[in-house]
Design an enzyme around this catalytic site. Structure first.
Site, PDB file in Angstrom:
ATOM      1  N   CYS A  78       0.448 -10.423   2.947  1.00  0.00           N
ATOM      2  CA  CYS A  78       0.772 -10.316   3.837  1.00  0.00           C
ATOM      3  C   CYS A  78       1.629 -11.025   4.875  1.00  0.00           C
ATOM      4  O   CYS A  78       2.015 -12.998   4.683  1.00  0.00           O
ATOM      5  CB  CYS A  78      -0.535 -10.613   5.002  1.00  0.00           C
ATOM      6  SG  CYS A  78      -0.166  -8.596   6.097  1.00  0.00           S
ATOM      7  N   GLU A 127       0.788  -0.815  -0.215  1.00  0.00           N
ATOM      8  CA  GLU A 127      -0.112   0.040   0.216  1.00  0.00           C
ATOM      9  C   GLU A 127       0.499   1.170  -0.178  1.00  0.00           C
ATOM     10  O   GLU A 127       0.999   2.344  -0.861  1.00  0.00           O
ATOM     11  CB  GLU A 127      -0.451  -0.038   1.322  1.00  0.00           C
ATOM     12  CG  GLU A 127      -1.800   0.998   1.334  1.00  0.00           C
ATOM     13  CD  GLU A 127      -2.820   0.380   0.716  1.00  0.00           C
ATOM     14  OE1 GLU A 127      -3.450  -1.013  -0.003  1.00  0.00           O
ATOM     15  OE2 GLU A 127      -3.974   1.950  -0.373  1.00  0.00           O
TER      16      GLU A 127
END
Ligand SMILES: [Zn+2]
Length: 329
Positions: free
Chosen positions: A175, A120
Site C-alpha cells: 500500500c 487487486e
C-alpha cells in the site's frame, strides 16, 4: 495530423476509436486529459472515489470547487473533459470495478487503460483482458518512481508474467504511504498515452513493446523487454482467480486512513437516507451522487450503488459496524 507517425488517416482512425479508463486519480486524470485533447472518439471513465483537497497536488483535472462539492471523480472528470473537447463522447461512471460488474463495464472496449491505484484491480483487469484477448496498458507510480507497459494477450508478457514470476518486475504490491510526486504521474501518463495513441490510430507496429520505468528524483530511467512466462497461470494456463472473485476483496484504501465497504450491491435513495439520518446525525449532506456525514472521529461517504468509504479507520470491522448502524444491513 502533421506528425508523420499519425498523419491525417491516423487522426481519422483516432476520432472513431473507443477506449475505457479504469480509475481517474492522478495517472488516470492525466491520461484522460491527453486522450480527449488528442481526439479519441469515445472514452468511458470508471472511478469509485470522490475529489478531496489532498488530491489537487497531482490530479490535474480537478479543482477546489470539485473538492468542496465532494464530486465523484468520474463526474468531475466528465464535466472538465466535455469543456476541453465537446466533440468527444465522454461517459463518467461512478463504480468500483469488481468481478461481478467487470463484464458489463468493460465489454466491447478494444483498449483498457490503467488509472488505478491498487494491484487487486489490476490483476482483475489482467484476468479479464487475457481471457477476452483485449490489450491493456499497465501504469503505476509511487513516490518519484513509476512504470508503464502495454500488455497484448498472446503477444507480450501479461501482468501475472511480470509480477507472479521469479525475478518479478514492477512495483511492490504494498500500500502506498510514500506519497507521489506530480511530475512522475504526468510522465508515466504520457508514456501510457503515447502507446494508447499508437493502438487507437492504427499504428500497432510502432509499439515499442518495452517496460519503461523512471525515477524523476534519481534520474534513473530503464527500458527492458519482458519475456512471457510459459508457465504463467493467466496467459499460459488460463487460470483467472480474480475474475471468479476468489481473491480477497480489498477493503482498506491504499495510503489512506479509510476503509471501503463494497459488498452490499444495492441502490440507495440518497434524499430519503438524508431525511432519515438528519434526525439522528447533524450535518448530513448529499449532492445527488453521494451522501456524507460525520460521527466523530469517523466520516462516512455513501454512494448510490450502496458502497461506502469510511474515513478515520483502517479496521474493516469498525467500518462494517458503522455501516450497519447508520445505513442498515
Ligand atoms: Zn502471463
Amino acid at each position: 495530423m502533421l506528425f508523420a507517425g499519425v498523419g491525417p488517416e491516423g487522426q481519422q482512425r483516432l476520432l472513431s476509436s473507443v477506449a475505457v479508463l479504469v480509475g481517474c486519480g492522478a495517472i488516470g486524470a492525466a491520461v484522460a486529459n491527453l486522450l480527449v485533447r488528442a481526439g479519441v472518439g469515445r472514452l468511458r471513465i470508471l472511478d469509485r472515489d470522490f475529489v478531496e483537497t489532498s488530491n489537487l497536488q497531482r490530479q490535474i483535472l480537478f479543482d477546489e470547487n470539485d473538492a468542496r462539492e465532494a464530486l465523484p471523480k468520474a463526474v468531475a472528470a466528465e464535466r472538465k473533459l466535455r469543456a476541453l473537447n465537446s466533440e468527444i463522447a465522454i461517459e463518467g461512471v461512478v463504480a468500483d470495478l469488481n468481478s461481478k460488474n467487470i463484464e458489463e463495464l468493460l465489454y466491447g472496449f478494444p483498449l483498457i487503460l490503467d488509472g488505478t491505484d491498487n494491484f487487486e484491480t489490476r490483476f482483475l483487469m489482467n484476468d479479464f483482458a487475457v481471457q477476452s484477448g483485449t490489450p491493456w496498458i499497465y501504469a503505476a507510480a509511487v513516490a518519484s518512481y513509476g512504470l508503464s507497459f502495454v500488455i497484448r494477450p498472446g503477444q507480450t508478457a501479461c501482468l501475472a508474467c511480470l509480477l507472479e514470476s521469479e525475478g518479478a518486475l514492477g512495483l511492490e504490491q504494498t500500500c502506498d504511504t510514500a506519497g507521489v510526486l506530480g511530475p512522475i504521474v504526468n510522465l508515466i501518463a504520457s508514456l501510457e498515452t503515447a502507446e494508447a495513441l499508437k493502438l487507437l490510430s492504427g499504428n500497432e507496429t510502432s509499439l515499442h513493446g518495452r517496460l519503461m520505468s523512471c525515477d524523476v528524483w534519481t534520474g534513473r530511467f530503464q527500458s527492458v523487454h519482458p519475456e512471457r512466462n510459459p508457465a504463467c497461470r493467466a496467459c499460459g494456463r488460463g487460470e483467472y482467480p480474480y475474475l471468479r472473485g476468489q481473491a480477497q476483496p480489498h477493503v482498506t484504501m491504499c495510503g489512506r486512513d479509510s476503509v471501503q465497504i463494497h459488498e452490499r450491491g444495492r441502490s440507495l435513495d440518497l434524499p430519503a437516507l438524508e431525511r432519515r439520518l438528519s434526525l439522528i446525525v447533524p450535518g448530513v449532506r448529499q449532492n445527488g451522487f453521494l451522501l456524507r456525514f460525520q460521527v466523530s472521529p469517523y466520516e462516512m461517504t455513501v454512494f448510490t450503488d450502496g458502497r461506502a468509504i469510511v474515513k478515520g479507520t483502517k479496521d474493516p470491522a469498525t467500518a462494517r459496524s458503522l455501516y450497519a448502524k447508520y445505513i442498515g444491513s
